[in-house]
Design a protein around this motif. Structure first.
Motif, PDB file in Angstrom:
ATOM      1  N   PHE A  27      -1.271  94.726 -15.777  1.00 44.88           N
ATOM      2  CA  PHE A  27      -1.767  95.985 -15.229  1.00 44.88           C
ATOM      3  C   PHE A  27      -2.234  95.878 -13.780  1.00 44.88           C
ATOM      4  CE2 PHE A  27      -5.543  94.033 -16.995  1.00 44.88           C
ATOM      5  CZ  PHE A  27      -6.583  94.395 -16.139  1.00 44.88           C
ATOM      6  N   LEU A  28      -2.316  94.644 -13.233  1.00 45.80           N
ATOM      7  CA  LEU A  28      -2.677  94.462 -11.838  1.00 45.80           C
ATOM      8  C   LEU A  28      -1.561  93.746 -11.097  1.00 45.80           C
ATOM      9  CD1 LEU A  28      -6.419  93.325 -12.069  1.00 45.80           C
ATOM     10  CD2 LEU A  28      -5.548  95.586 -11.479  1.00 45.80           C
ATOM     11  N   PRO A  29      -1.463  93.961  -9.794  1.00 42.63           N
ATOM     12  CA  PRO A  29      -0.500  93.194  -9.004  1.00 42.63           C
ATOM     13  C   PRO A  29      -0.757  91.696  -9.147  1.00 42.63           C
ATOM     14  CG  PRO A  29      -1.375  95.023  -7.709  1.00 42.63           C
ATOM     15  CD  PRO A  29      -2.176  94.962  -8.972  1.00 42.63           C
ATOM     16  N   PRO A  30       0.267  90.877  -9.146  1.00 43.13           N
ATOM     17  CA  PRO A  30       0.093  89.445  -9.411  1.00 43.13           C
ATOM     18  C   PRO A  30      -0.760  88.713  -8.380  1.00 43.13           C
ATOM     19  CG  PRO A  30       2.341  89.939  -8.681  1.00 43.13           C
ATOM     20  CD  PRO A  30       1.676  91.243  -8.948  1.00 43.13           C
ATOM     21  N   ASN A  31      -0.915  89.287  -7.174  1.00 39.87           N
ATOM     22  CA  ASN A  31      -1.692  88.604  -6.139  1.00 39.87           C
ATOM     23  C   ASN A  31      -3.179  88.940  -6.184  1.00 39.87           C
ATOM     24  OD1 ASN A  31      -1.145  91.265  -5.381  1.00 39.87           O
ATOM     25  ND2 ASN A  31      -1.328  90.812  -3.196  1.00 39.87           N
TER      26      ASN A  31
END
Length: 235
Positions: A27-31
């Motif tokens: 659900f969040l960007p990987p960075n």
């Protein structure tokens, strides 16, 4: 596959059909190393319950409301989530110095800046005065705070046929949803993964950027005369 039911308002103000969204649960960007969420609204108990709901464990005391902001964190689906819960900033009699002091504290606790403002609103109690105060609070962070805001409508204490449509037309709530670009959810029947997915979508809409707000506070003498210069940018 998880499905998220989101409700949006049409331009006419009528409730549109639910929009089906799916998530593989990244659900969040990987960075991103963590998600920072500020909880605002017109009920400490409701905000705290939603915070516990997100973290899937009891971190906030829903009964005892503190005089200052509280922050808790936890790991959900291998993601770090930081929640900053505020005292009642919408109280009609809150002194200006206390309002600004709490906003300054909230900004520091969310350093380097919040990703999402989650507005937990009890529909039958959300008045025009609450709406104006909430808009002022968001503007004290930055006028860009509305771009990062998601409205979560608490389940009404009494339910009856057509009640959800009635609250869609309740002017203060309808206008608040409009100001937040029609991002809203009903808490009724909501599951934690659904709410996390929607929070993540707000983050992804802004490429993982957070609100960078430098709030300078100077307290003078014992009367708490406060001078504030909000300088806010979105990075």
């Amino acid at each position: 596959m998880l499905h998220l039911n989101l409700y949006f308002l049409c331009a006419s103000g009528a409730a549109a059909s639910p929009v089906k969204l799916s998530s593989s649960f990244e659900f969040l960007p990987p960075n991103m190393s963590e998600l920072r969420v500020v909880l605002l609204g017109n009920s400490w108990s409701q905000r705290s319950s939603v915070g516990n709901f997100i973290l899937e464990e009891t971190k906030f005391n829903t009964e005892a409301e503190p005089d200052s902001c509280l922050t808790v964190s936890g790991r959900v689906k291998e993601q770090e989530i930081v929640l900053i819960n505020t005292p009642d900033l919408l109280h009609p009699n809150i002194p200006e110095y206390r309002l600004r002091r709490n906003i300054g504290t909230c900004e520091r606790l969310s350093d380097p800046g919040p990703h999402v403002f989650l507005l937990v609103l009890q529909p039958e109690d959300f008045t025009e005065e609450h709406k104006l105060k909430l808009c002022r609070v968001l503007n004290l962070f930055s006028h860009q705070s509305f771009d990062l805001s998601l409205v979560l409508i608490s389940t009404p204490r009494e339910e009856s046929p057509g009640l959800m449509d009635k609250y869609h037309q309740h002017p203060p709530l309808k206008e608040m949803i409009r100001d937040c670009h029609y991002r809203f959810l009903w808490q009724k029947d909501l599951e934690p993964p659904e709410l996390l997915t929607r929070l993540g979508q707000v983050v992804k809409e802004h490429d993982g950027e957070h609100l960078n707000c430098r709030f300078h506070i100077q307290t003078l003498h014992s009367k708490f005369i406060v001078r504030n210069i909000p300088v806010c940018t979105n990075i």
